[in-house]
Design an enzyme around this catalytic site. Structure first.
Site, PDB file in Angstrom:
ATOM      1  N   GLY A   1      29.760 -15.628   8.856  1.00 43.75           N
ATOM      2  CA  GLY A   1      31.060 -15.126   8.422  1.00 43.75           C
ATOM      3  C   GLY A   1      31.084 -14.532   7.028  1.00 43.75           C
ATOM      4  O   GLY A   1      32.153 -14.173   6.538  1.00 43.75           O
TER       5      GLY A   1
ATOM      6  N   GLU B   1      24.307 -19.012   9.506  1.00 38.78           N
ATOM      7  CA  GLU B   1      24.143 -18.037  10.585  1.00 38.78           C
ATOM      8  C   GLU B   1      24.746 -16.677  10.239  1.00 38.78           C
ATOM      9  O   GLU B   1      25.696 -16.238  10.888  1.00 38.78           O
ATOM     10  CB  GLU B   1      24.815 -18.570  11.850  1.00 38.78           C
ATOM     11  CG  GLU B   1      24.211 -19.862  12.339  1.00 38.78           C
ATOM     12  CD  GLU B   1      25.013 -20.525  13.461  1.00 38.78           C
ATOM     13  OE1 GLU B   1      24.424 -21.309  14.213  1.00 38.78           O
ATOM     14  OE2 GLU B   1      26.229 -20.253  13.567  1.00 38.78           O
ATOM     15  N   PRO B   2      24.230 -16.006   9.233  1.00 38.07           N
ATOM     16  CA  PRO B   2      24.804 -14.692   8.899  1.00 38.07           C
ATOM     17  C   PRO B   2      24.387 -13.631   9.915  1.00 38.07           C
ATOM     18  O   PRO B   2      23.229 -13.555  10.299  1.00 38.07           O
ATOM     19  CB  PRO B   2      24.184 -14.387   7.526  1.00 38.07           C
ATOM     20  CG  PRO B   2      22.889 -15.133   7.527  1.00 38.07           C
ATOM     21  CD  PRO B   2      23.089 -16.357   8.375  1.00 38.07           C
ATOM     22  N   GLY B   3      25.342 -12.862  10.387  1.00 42.76           N
ATOM     23  CA  GLY B   3      25.016 -11.720  11.257  1.00 42.76           C
ATOM     24  C   GLY B   3      25.350 -10.449  10.518  1.00 42.76           C
ATOM     25  O   GLY B   3      24.488  -9.693  10.063  1.00 42.76           O
ATOM     26  N   ARG B   4      26.659 -10.255  10.322  1.00 47.00           N
ATOM     27  CA  ARG B   4      27.159  -9.059   9.641  1.00 47.00           C
ATOM     28  C   ARG B   4      26.494  -8.831   8.282  1.00 47.00           C
ATOM     29  O   ARG B   4      26.153  -7.699   7.942  1.00 47.00           O
ATOM     30  CB  ARG B   4      28.673  -9.245   9.433  1.00 47.00           C
ATOM     31  CG  ARG B   4      29.404  -8.080   8.840  1.00 47.00           C
ATOM     32  CD  ARG B   4      30.832  -8.477   8.439  1.00 47.00           C
ATOM     33  NE  ARG B   4      31.413  -9.443   9.321  1.00 47.00           N
ATOM     34  CZ  ARG B   4      32.264  -9.155  10.319  1.00 47.00           C
ATOM     35  NH1 ARG B   4      32.647  -7.919  10.511  1.00 47.00           N
ATOM     36  NH2 ARG B   4      32.718 -10.109  11.092  1.00 47.00           N
TER      37      ARG B   4
ATOM     38  N   ARG C   1      36.132  -1.554  16.262  1.00 50.57           N
ATOM     39  CA  ARG C   1      36.654  -2.486  15.264  1.00 50.57           C
ATOM     40  C   ARG C   1      37.942  -1.994  14.595  1.00 50.57           C
ATOM     41  O   ARG C   1      38.807  -2.779  14.244  1.00 50.57           O
ATOM     42  CB  ARG C   1      35.583  -2.799  14.213  1.00 50.57           C
ATOM     43  CG  ARG C   1      34.352  -3.504  14.825  1.00 50.57           C
ATOM     44  CD  ARG C   1      33.422  -4.089  13.775  1.00 50.57           C
ATOM     45  NE  ARG C   1      34.024  -5.197  13.084  1.00 50.57           N
ATOM     46  CZ  ARG C   1      34.602  -5.143  11.918  1.00 50.57           C
ATOM     47  NH1 ARG C   1      34.612  -3.990  11.248  1.00 50.57           N
ATOM     48  NH2 ARG C   1      35.147  -6.211  11.375  1.00 50.57           N
TER      49      ARG C   1
ATOM     50  N   TYR D   1      40.737  -4.586  15.195  1.00 49.09           N
ATOM     51  CA  TYR D   1      41.032  -5.470  14.052  1.00 49.09           C
ATOM     52  C   TYR D   1      41.727  -4.754  12.901  1.00 49.09           C
ATOM     53  O   TYR D   1      41.844  -5.325  11.826  1.00 49.09           O
ATOM     54  CB  TYR D   1      39.743  -6.071  13.469  1.00 49.09           C
ATOM     55  CG  TYR D   1      38.785  -6.669  14.457  1.00 49.09           C
ATOM     56  CD1 TYR D   1      39.136  -7.774  15.227  1.00 49.09           C
ATOM     57  CD2 TYR D   1      37.507  -6.146  14.589  1.00 49.09           C
ATOM     58  CE1 TYR D   1      38.234  -8.327  16.105  1.00 49.09           C
ATOM     59  CE2 TYR D   1      36.597  -6.697  15.474  1.00 49.09           C
ATOM     60  CZ  TYR D   1      36.970  -7.794  16.231  1.00 49.09           C
ATOM     61  OH  TYR D   1      36.070  -8.342  17.099  1.00 49.09           O
TER      62      TYR D   1
ATOM     63  N   CYS E   1      40.725   9.280  25.514  1.00 46.46           N
ATOM     64  CA  CYS E   1      42.103   9.563  25.901  1.00 46.46           C
ATOM     65  C   CYS E   1      42.984   8.407  25.510  1.00 46.46           C
ATOM     66  O   CYS E   1      43.434   7.638  26.367  1.00 46.46           O
ATOM     67  CB  CYS E   1      42.175   9.831  27.391  1.00 46.46           C
ATOM     68  SG  CYS E   1      41.497  11.433  27.732  1.00 46.46           S
TER      69      CYS E   1
ATOM     70  N   TYR F   1      28.474  -5.360  14.937  1.00 47.24           N
ATOM     71  CA  TYR F   1      29.602  -5.347  15.873  1.00 47.24           C
ATOM     72  C   TYR F   1      30.095  -3.942  16.230  1.00 47.24           C
ATOM     73  O   TYR F   1      31.259  -3.767  16.561  1.00 47.24           O
ATOM     74  CB  TYR F   1      30.766  -6.200  15.317  1.00 47.24           C
ATOM     75  CG  TYR F   1      30.348  -7.616  15.010  1.00 47.24           C
ATOM     76  CD1 TYR F   1      30.031  -8.493  16.050  1.00 47.24           C
ATOM     77  CD2 TYR F   1      30.226  -8.078  13.700  1.00 47.24           C
ATOM     78  CE1 TYR F   1      29.625  -9.795  15.777  1.00 47.24           C
ATOM     79  CE2 TYR F   1      29.824  -9.369  13.424  1.00 47.24           C
ATOM     80  CZ  TYR F   1      29.519 -10.220  14.466  1.00 47.24           C
ATOM     81  OH  TYR F   1      29.114 -11.508  14.200  1.00 47.24           O
TER      82      TYR F   1
END
Ligand code: LLP
Length: 463
Positions: free
Chosen positions: A278, A320-323, A360, A364, A391, A421
């Site tokens: 996160g 657990e870093p992803g971004r 995204r 978001y 469309c 993401y």
């Protein structure tokens, strides 16, 4: 293609409509290193390059839209996270942010572990040679088949998410004659997003088992009783795109309190805690993320302090870093198709991708920046909205950003910080073909995930 200015496009701050933007940047040609991958720069001709390759030739060779990923930046970020936490902690890259075989190989080479949350991610990880013991398996509703595969191959840990799953994993492990290492994911009552966190009443969500009301303590009790499980620790994950460490502080304090209760009740000191992912990145110049060593120091200090206060040995920490690893390493390259100035509002710039390659913004309300990358321009800034070709009027890639007013069909523009993401959440809406991911490093570019083709679409359609 012709390049004509659009005098009707709104320009000046005093006549700009309301939106999510600040004043136009002083220099539209400048690439803010905060949001671009490390090797991105402009060459003498004004063309943006990554890993030494110009976007003009990359667009010719690989087409647009396409994601270009700076391999050396990805590897450097892996190393920075691994070094920051050192040998007393484990870094699990969150594969949901973006996963492919090449990514798995790089993670393996750079000494990271991997968090997967589906059978598909597990297959990719194993296929590319990630040792099973370096894999954590997540998910709030893992199927029996997924659990059986995870246990059979010997994943390093399964993160248990419900009371039913505690029993399910235990039974499957026993039936396979194994004892599975597990963590219990708890809901700590903290939700953190970006600059804010709220420390009450966020148990109202599908993940984890609440600390509140003794639920998590009961989960530990049950897990400790089952022969098929080796309970190694407690897991928590408090949100996305977080800059403020205060949420982690509250979360760590509550998890450590549970560890102390477990010791008091069972005489067992659980050896690990996972604080989840996160950690935020810069999507625009307004964002100020912290460096991994700051984050590592802050988290380690919090856990150490809380454990000392509770008289516990400090457990092994994992994150657990992803971004924060993959997000900044890639940009999406688009070709401009149409430029439509709306008097008194903004100019709509349509590109050859859209919500199918970056959901995204629509999902978001995420903010991105955008730059003209095939050339420089001295034209005035033009308030623009970058939209896709789908469309749907909500098909927006960049809500409000300034582009030069001489922007024209055929120009290449790029949206930075799309490594996380975007490809992993890409869709085939309107039968769009999902773009390729091209890794660029030291003057070489190679496709790591190829572009979808119309044959791919038809192959799935078996009616
Ligand atoms: N660990 C767990 C248990 C998670 O649920 C997640 C993300 C992560 C780690 C990685 O979080 P990261 O460091 O990448 O923020 N699709 C959304 C993000 C959803 C994240 C879900 N879980 C987005 O595009 O912002």
């Amino acid at each position: 293609m012709s390049r004509s200015a659009h005098p009707a496009g709104p320009r000046h701050a005093d006549v700009l409509p309301e939106g999510h933007y600040s004043a136009p940047p002083a220099d539209l040609n400048r690439l803010d290193p905060k949001v671009w991958a490390r090797t991105v720069e402009r060459n003498a001709q004004g063309v943006v390059t990554v890993g030494g390759r110009g976007v003009d030739e990359l667009a010719e060779e690989f087409g647009t839209p396409a994601y270009f990923l700076d391999e050396s930046d990805f590897r450097a970020r892996c190393r920075a996270w691994a070094d920051a936490f050192g040998s007393d902690a484990d870094v699990f890259y969150a594969g949901k942010a973006f996963l492919s075989r090449a990514i798995v190989r790089w993670l393996k080479e750079e000494g990271l572990n991997l968090d997967v949350c589906s059978g598909g991610e597990l297959t990719t990880a194993l296929d590319a040679g990630m040792p099973a013991e370096r894999i954590a398996f997540h998910g709030n509703n893992k199927s029996e088949d997924e659990i059986r595969r995870a246990v059979s191959v010997g994943v390093g840990r399964i993160v248990l998410d419900s009371f039913q799953e505690i029993v399910r994993v235990a039974h499957i492990a026993e039936s396979l004659g194994k004892r599975q290492r597990v963590q219990i994911r708890v809901t700590v009552g903290v939700e953190a997003h970006t600059h804010e966190f709220i420390a009450t009443a966020h148990e109202d969500q599908k993940f984890g088992i609440a600390l509140a009301g003794g639920q998590a303590a009961e989960a530990v009790r049950r897990a400790l009783r089952l022969d098929g499980l080796e309970l190694i620790g407690i897991h928590s994950h408090i949100g996305s795109q977080i800059f403020d460490m205060a949420g982690f502080e509250v979360s760590a304090r509550r998890v450590v309190q549970l560890l102390a209760e477990v010791r008091d009740e069972h005489g067992v000191e659980l050896p690990e805690i996972d604080l989840g992912g996160g950690l935020g990145i810069a999507y625009t110049s307004d964002d100020d993320p912290r460096e991994p060593h700051h984050i590592a120091k802050a988290l380690t200090e919090i856990v150490t302090r809380e454990c000392e206060a509770a008289g516990l040995r400090t457990p092994r920490i994992s994150v657990e870093p992803g971004r924060a690893i993959v997000g900044p390493t890639a940009f999406t390259l688009y070709r401009v198709g149409t430029v439509k100035p709306l008097e008194g509002l903004r100019t709509y710039v349509s590109v050859d991708g859209g919500m199918s390659d970056n959901i995204r913004t629509a999902l978001y309300d995420a903010e991105y920046s955008v730059s003209l990358v095939s050339r420089t321009s001295d034209a005035e800034p033009m308030l623009s909205r970058v939209v896709g070709k789908h469309c749907e009027s909500g098909d927006i890639v960049v809500k409000d950003a300034f582009l030069p007013s001489d922007l024209a069909p055929g120009d290449l523009i790029a949206v930075p910080a799309t490594g996380a993401y975007c490809r992993s959440m890409a869709s085939n809406y309107n039968h769009a073909l999902r773009p390729p991911v091209v890794a660029v490093s030291d003057g070489e570019a190679r496709v790591i995930v190829r572009r979808e083709t119309e044959e791919d679409l038809l192959r799935l359609d078996v009616g």
